[in-house]
Structures are given as structure tokens and as C-alpha cells.
Write a protein that holds these residues in place. Structure first.
Motif, mmCIF file in Angstrom:
data_model
loop_
_atom_site.group_PDB
_atom_site.id
_atom_site.type_symbol
_atom_site.label_atom_id
_atom_site.label_comp_id
_atom_site.label_asym_id
_atom_site.label_seq_id
_atom_site.Cartn_x
_atom_site.Cartn_y
_atom_site.Cartn_z
ATOM 1 N N SER A 47 0.817 -1.217 0.000
ATOM 2 C CA SER A 47 0.000 0.000 0.000
ATOM 3 C C SER A 47 0.846 1.260 0.000
ATOM 4 N N VAL A 48 2.143 1.122 -0.264
ATOM 5 C CA VAL A 48 3.010 2.301 -0.212
ATOM 6 C C VAL A 48 2.789 3.183 -1.429
ATOM 7 N N ARG A 49 2.627 2.598 -2.573
ATOM 8 C CA ARG A 49 2.362 3.383 -3.779
ATOM 9 C C ARG A 49 0.999 3.047 -4.351
ATOM 10 N N THR A 161 3.423 11.008 9.385
ATOM 11 C CA THR A 161 2.077 11.428 8.943
ATOM 12 C C THR A 161 1.748 10.989 7.514
ATOM 13 N N TYR A 162 2.770 10.683 6.696
ATOM 14 C CA TYR A 162 2.513 10.304 5.297
ATOM 15 C C TYR A 162 2.314 8.806 5.142
ATOM 16 N N CYS A 163 2.568 8.047 6.194
ATOM 17 C CA CYS A 163 2.793 6.612 5.997
ATOM 18 C C CYS A 163 1.598 5.745 6.385
ATOM 19 N N ALA A 164 1.386 4.718 5.597
ATOM 20 C CA ALA A 164 0.247 3.818 5.791
ATOM 21 C C ALA A 164 0.584 2.626 6.688
ATOM 22 N N ILE A 268 16.004 9.599 5.671
ATOM 23 C CA ILE A 268 15.913 10.962 6.209
ATOM 24 C C ILE A 268 14.582 11.608 5.828
ATOM 25 N N GLN A 269 14.054 11.286 4.670
ATOM 26 C CA GLN A 269 12.741 11.764 4.150
ATOM 27 C C GLN A 269 12.738 13.236 3.751
ATOM 28 N N SER A 270 13.363 14.111 4.559
ATOM 29 C CA SER A 270 13.450 15.528 4.186
ATOM 30 C C SER A 270 14.635 16.145 4.911
ATOM 31 N N THR A 306 19.706 6.205 1.689
ATOM 32 C CA THR A 306 18.588 6.873 2.366
ATOM 33 C C THR A 306 17.302 6.790 1.559
ATOM 34 N N ASP A 307 16.200 7.210 2.186
ATOM 35 C CA ASP A 307 14.912 7.397 1.503
ATOM 36 C C ASP A 307 14.531 8.867 1.637
ATOM 37 N N ILE A 308 14.009 9.425 0.564
ATOM 38 C CA ILE A 308 13.580 10.832 0.577
ATOM 39 C C ILE A 308 12.216 10.950 -0.105
ATOM 40 N N ILE A 309 11.380 11.807 0.445
ATOM 41 C CA ILE A 309 10.100 12.111 -0.196
ATOM 42 C C ILE A 309 10.153 13.559 -0.671
ATOM 43 N N VAL A 310 9.863 13.805 -1.934
ATOM 44 C CA VAL A 310 9.788 15.195 -2.420
ATOM 45 C C VAL A 310 8.327 15.581 -2.607
ATOM 46 N N ILE A 337 14.291 8.005 -3.937
ATOM 47 C CA ILE A 337 13.567 9.275 -3.892
ATOM 48 C C ILE A 337 12.160 9.049 -4.434
ATOM 49 N N ALA A 338 11.150 9.382 -3.618
ATOM 50 C CA ALA A 338 9.760 9.173 -4.034
ATOM 51 C C ALA A 338 9.023 10.498 -4.066
ATOM 52 N N LYS A 339 8.094 10.600 -5.023
ATOM 53 C CA LYS A 339 7.201 11.765 -5.016
ATOM 54 C C LYS A 339 6.099 11.491 -4.009
ATOM 55 N N TYR A 340 5.813 12.480 -3.189
ATOM 56 C CA TYR A 340 4.765 12.287 -2.178
ATOM 57 C C TYR A 340 3.422 11.957 -2.835
ATOM 58 N N SER A 341 2.751 10.970 -2.305
ATOM 59 C CA SER A 341 1.360 10.746 -2.707
ATOM 60 C C SER A 341 0.550 10.385 -1.466
ATOM 61 N N PRO A 342 -0.613 11.008 -1.294
ATOM 62 C CA PRO A 342 -1.389 10.796 -0.068
ATOM 63 C C PRO A 342 -1.850 9.346 0.045
ATOM 64 N N ARG A 343 -1.764 8.794 1.251
ATOM 65 C CA ARG A 343 -2.222 7.426 1.516
ATOM 66 C C ARG A 343 -3.452 7.485 2.390
ATOM 67 N N ALA A 344 -4.569 6.968 1.869
ATOM 68 C CA ALA A 344 -5.814 6.981 2.643
ATOM 69 C C ALA A 344 -5.545 6.375 4.015
HETATM 70 N N1 5AD Z 1 4.364 9.030 -0.478
HETATM 71 C C1 5AD Z 1 5.606 8.895 -0.996
HETATM 72 N N2 5AD Z 1 6.548 8.092 -0.484
HETATM 73 C C2 5AD Z 1 6.227 7.399 0.619
HETATM 74 N N3 5AD Z 1 6.948 6.529 1.368
HETATM 75 C C3 5AD Z 1 6.163 6.086 2.361
HETATM 76 N N4 5AD Z 1 4.947 6.648 2.291
HETATM 77 C C4 5AD Z 1 4.965 7.480 1.224
HETATM 78 C C5 5AD Z 1 4.004 8.348 0.634
HETATM 79 N N5 5AD Z 1 2.781 8.507 1.144
HETATM 80 C C6 5AD Z 1 8.353 6.212 1.105
HETATM 81 C C7 5AD Z 1 9.244 6.653 2.286
HETATM 82 C C8 5AD Z 1 9.611 5.347 2.948
HETATM 83 C C9 5AD Z 1 9.623 4.407 1.756
HETATM 84 C C10 5AD Z 1 9.519 2.970 2.104
HETATM 85 O O1 5AD Z 1 8.504 4.799 0.991
HETATM 86 O O2 5AD Z 1 10.397 7.303 1.782
HETATM 87 O O3 5AD Z 1 10.857 5.390 3.614
#
Ligand code: 5AD
Ligand code: SF4
Length: 444
Positions: A47-49, A161-164, A268-270, A306-310, A337-344
Motif C-alpha cells: 500500500s506504499v504506492r 504522517t505520510y505513511c500507511a 531521512i525523508q526531508s 537513504t529514503d527521501i520524499i519530495v 527518492i519518491a514523489k509524495y502521494s497521499p495514503r488513505a
Molecule cells: N508518499 C511517498 N513516499 C512514501 N513513502 C512512504 N509513504 C509514502 C508516501 N505517502 C516512502 C518513504 C519510505 C519508503 C519505504 O517509501 O520514503 O521510507
């Protein structure tokens, strides 16, 4: 009769999938990779993406159409959001959580599988301890002979707060250290070369059983002792730790044992304080940089991932610039590096997703540029030197070459290496470096 399991998402799902497979094989099914010839077909969902969630729906609609032509039983497990779970209950024959895995044969029986299958309980005769963790007692059907995942913990209490994950996998629970160490020992005895300890937050290991379980640093030391006592060579990794619980004793443990691989994946995420606060990461930039300096001091050869969310909700250009500056400063070897996407279900889903898709793509591209530049510089410094490499497969793009990884998990193409070497350690001299990868040849 045949079973096909489709596994989506992270290594934790891969590991869960190996245990599901073991139970189903124990019932007498043969495994197939071909969905079309399966009588029993399942998906370990992620459910991450959103893409991964969409894929589950696409698959089940297709499988349900096949049911018009032949008998078929479908199941789903893995990381499932509560809202999707309600829908899955109507679409799949069976929805189960990993802690229910030991009951899978009897649940399948209720779905109407043929009577010739063994319905023996997978944990028959074993001493059961805790219904949240008993599924780990199932011996997994490992998918590789030389690389293995060992789960040490499930779930998460951090509520970024972004994570499912806290909603799909529930609260943190640690696996008994005696079981973890026994599994590591078995893998080492079997000659496995790369072992990864898995958890959503590996370094909060034991905190849910305070006083009754050892700490993560202590667990690492005991794994290290297995290495010291063995005549076999192997590398042990762990993923992922959380910066908040990354105490110096964890880094000291890695430094203290040869078998603990010198590679740290520290999300680090940000790189912006305010964004970190809104992400509920519960640590400052200063604290993260202190850990990085401890790693550089105690593990001078270690690579850092690392993991980063933009484009997180509300991320301004100035805040993003802080993440870019952090990347320049730390010089990561790898960043997912992942683009932020809202998780219900996650908290930030209620906040405006106000960074445009174009802006997210642009920010991602800018960070990728920095990553490529800094990793290239690091890789170029390796040219002309020899490193130990675990050869892990055939190079699909070059005839006669193999792929492998250094202890720091840097991917390397090894020229003129024969297939029998897959699954072994070899000394390899690096002959050239590219962004995010290396090329080399065997040292004769
Ligand atoms: N949007 C984008 N990236 C996310 N991750 C987790 N939730 C989200 C989200 N809502 C990324 C984070 C985490 C990795 C497993 O997935 O960077 O470390
Ligand atoms: Fe999700 Fe944060 Fe837990 Fe990682 S630490 S699983 S990102 S809530």
C-alpha cells in the motif's frame, strides 16, 4: 495442482511471501510463476504506492473473470489499508493477515479446496508463544540459495504522517531473539552469504518487550558472535533503522564484527526541520547529522543509503532547497527518492496535496542529479582497487558478464566471469565507474 503467488512491494513482503509459500507447499501444491495455470492464486499486496494498489485491483478483476471458465481460489495478504480490506473481502475468496498464516490450510478448506490436500497444522507439535508472532515459526521457502531475509519485527508505532504502515501492519511487535538467532545460525550453516534483518523500524527492536528482550545493538552483537564462531563468510545487513532510535551502540556493534556489513540505510525523508516536524519524524536535522558523523567516524568504509520524499504536503521551494543542500553535504551512495502521494488513512491524507505533479517531478530530478554526481565521485575513487564482491546473477545486458554487489551494496558488473561463480564471494578489481554502478574483473 498449482499455486501462483504474486509478491508486490518491499523485502518484508518478499519475506512474508516465502512463509506463505512454505505453508502452501506443505499442503501439497506445486508453485508456478504462470498465473494462467494456477488453481490457487494469491497476491501479497503493498500500500506504499498507489500503483501497487491499482495493480491488486487489476489482477483480482482479471482472476475473477477467469472463474467463469475454471475453478480458481484467490487470496490476498500483505500490507492492506482498512478501506481496501473491506473491498477485498468482496473480491477475494480469502483475505488474511500474516499472524493468521498458521490457519491458512483450514481457511482454504473452508473456501472449498480439493480434499486430497494435507490440512495438517503448519505448527503442529511446536511450542506456540504469542499469536501475533507465531507465524514466524513457519520455516520459509527461501527464494535464493545464497541471500536471505530474516524478519525481526513487524508493524510500526512511529506514525509518520505520510505513511500507511501503522494502519496496514499494526503496532510494533518484536520476534523472539532466540528464534532470530536460530534462523541466522541455520542460514549460516547452510552457506548463505547475505542475510538481511528486516523490520519497519529495526532499531526499536525489543522496545515493545522492555526488560524481557535484548536491544537491537545487543541482537547485532549476538549475530556478530555467530560470525566469529563460524568458519563461513557472510554479510549481515539490516533495514530500515529510524534515526530517532539510532543510538551510537548500534554503530559500534556494526564496527565490532566483520560479518556485520558496512552499509547503513538510514531514511531521512526531508532535509528541512519544519517538514520533518510535519512528517512527525521526531528528530532534528542536527540529530541526523550527528549519526552521520558517528558513522563516518566508526565505519569509515561504510556506504550510506537513504529514503527521501519530495513534494510533501506544504513543502515550499525553500524547504526543498534544504533537502538538496543536505544531499550535497552527506553525499549518499544511494537514495530512494519518491514523489509524495497521499495514503488513505495516513494523517497527511487530510492535508492538501498542494505541490503540483510537475513540481514534484522537477524536485525529484534535481535530487537525482545530486545523487548521481556524489555517487559517481565516490565510485571513481574505487577504480584500480580490489574489493570483495558477492556475485548474484547473470548480467542481462552483457554476454559473459555477471552482476554482483560490494559489501556496501554497490552494484557491480563483473566481466568474463562464469556462471558457476554465482552465489560466491570473489575479489574483483574495479576497472571503471559510472553513476550508481561499477565495472570490474576478477582478480586471478
Ligand atoms: N508518499 C511517498 N513516499 C512514501 N513513502 C512512504 N509513504 C509514502 C508516501 N505517502 C516512502 C518513504 C519510505 C519508503 C519505504 O517509501 O520514503 O521510507
Ligand atoms: Fe512508516 Fe514512519 Fe513507521 Fe517507517 S517509521 S513504517 S515511514 S510510520
Amino acid at each position: 495442482m498449482k499455486c501462483c503467488i504474486v509478491t508486490l512491494g518491499c523485502q518484508m513482503n518478499q519475506s512474508d511471501s516465502e512463509r506463505i509459500r512454505s505453508v502452501i507447499e506443505g499442503m501439497g501444491y506445486a508453485m508456478t510463476k504462470n498465473e494462467e495455470e494456477a488453481d490457487l492464486i494469491g497476491v501479497v499486496a503493498c500500500s506504499v504506492r498507489q500503483k501497487a494498489i491499482d495493480k491488486v485491483y487489476a489482477k483480482i478483476h482479471r482472476w475473477n473473470r477467469w472463474k467463469n471458465d475454471r475453478p480458481l481460489i484467490t487470496f490476498v495478504s500483505g500490507c492492506i489499508l482498512p478501506a481496501d480490506e473491506r473491498k477485498f473481502l468482496k473480491l477475494f475468496d480469502l483475505v488474511f493477515r500474516m499472524n493468521e498464516l498458521p490457519e491458512l490450510p483450514s481457511m482454504l478448506q473452508q473456501c472449498g479446496i480439493a480434499t486430497e490436500y494435507s490440512l495438517r497444522h503448519p505448527l503442529e507439535g511446536m511450542e506456540r508463544q504469542d499469536e501475533r508472532t507465531d507465524f514466524w515459526l513457519v520455516d520459509p521457502a527461501y527464494s535464493s540459495a545464497f541471500e536471505a531475509y530474516v524478519p525481526i519485527q513487524n508493524g510500526c508505532d512511529k506514525f509518520c504522517t505520510y505513511c500507511a504502515v501503522p494502519y496496514t501492519r499494526g503496532r510494533e511487535v518484536s520476534r523472539a531473539s532466540a528464534d532470530i538467532l536460530a534462523e541466522v545460525q541455520r542460514l549460516v550453516d547452510r552457506g548463505v552469504k547475505s542475510i538481511t534483518l528486516l523490520g519497519q523500524n529495526v532499531n526499536s527492536y525489543g522496545l515493545d518487550k522492555k526488560g524481557k528482550e535484548i536491544s537491537f545493538a545487543e541482537l547485532l552483537c549476538r549475530v556478530g558472535e555467530i560470525g566469529n564462531a563460524s568458519d563461513k563468510d557472510f554479510w549481515v545487513y539490516f533495514t530500515s533503522p529510524h534515526p530517532r532510535d539510532m543510538t551510537r551502540d548500534v554503530i559500534e556493534a556494526v564496527a565490532g564484527y566483520d560479518c556485520l556489513a558496512k552499509q547503513i540505510h538510514l531514511p531521512i525523508q526531508s532535509g528541512d526541520e519544519e517538514v520533518l516536524r510535519r512528517m512527525n519524524r521526531n528528530h532534528s536535522m542536527e540529530a541526523y547529522l550527528k549519526i552521520v558523523s558517528d558513522i563516518r567516524e566508526l565505519l569509515p568504509t561504510a556506504t550510506l543509503f537513504t529514503d527521501i520524499i519530495v513534494g510533501f504536503s506544504g513543502e515550499t521551494e525553500a524547504q526543498f532547497a534544504h533537502t538538496a543542500a543536505l544531499m550535497e553535504k552527506v553525499e549518499f551512495n544511494m537514495a530512494y527518492i519518491a514523489k509524495y502521494s497521499p495514503r488513505a488513512g495516513a494523517r497527511s491524507a487530510k492535508w492538501e496535496d498542494d505541490v503540483s505533479p510537475q513540481e514534484k517531478s522537477e524536485r525529484l530530478a534535481r535530487l537525482s542529479e545530486i545523487l548521481k554526481r556524489t555517487s559517481l565521485a565516490h565510485n571513481q575513487a574505487m577504480v584500480g582497487k580490489a574489493f570483495r564482491v558477492l556475485l548474484d546473477g547473470k548480467d542481462r545486458r552483457m554476454e559473459g558478464a555477471l552482476t554482483g554487489r560490494t559489501e556496501g551494496k554497490l552494484p557491480i558488473r563483473v566481466l568474463d566471469a562464469s556462471e558457476e561463480l554465482i552465489g560466491t564471494f570473489q575479489e574483483v578489481e574495479v576497472t571503471s565507474a559510472a553513476e550508481l554502478s561499477l565495472t570490474g574483473r576478477l582478480v586471478k
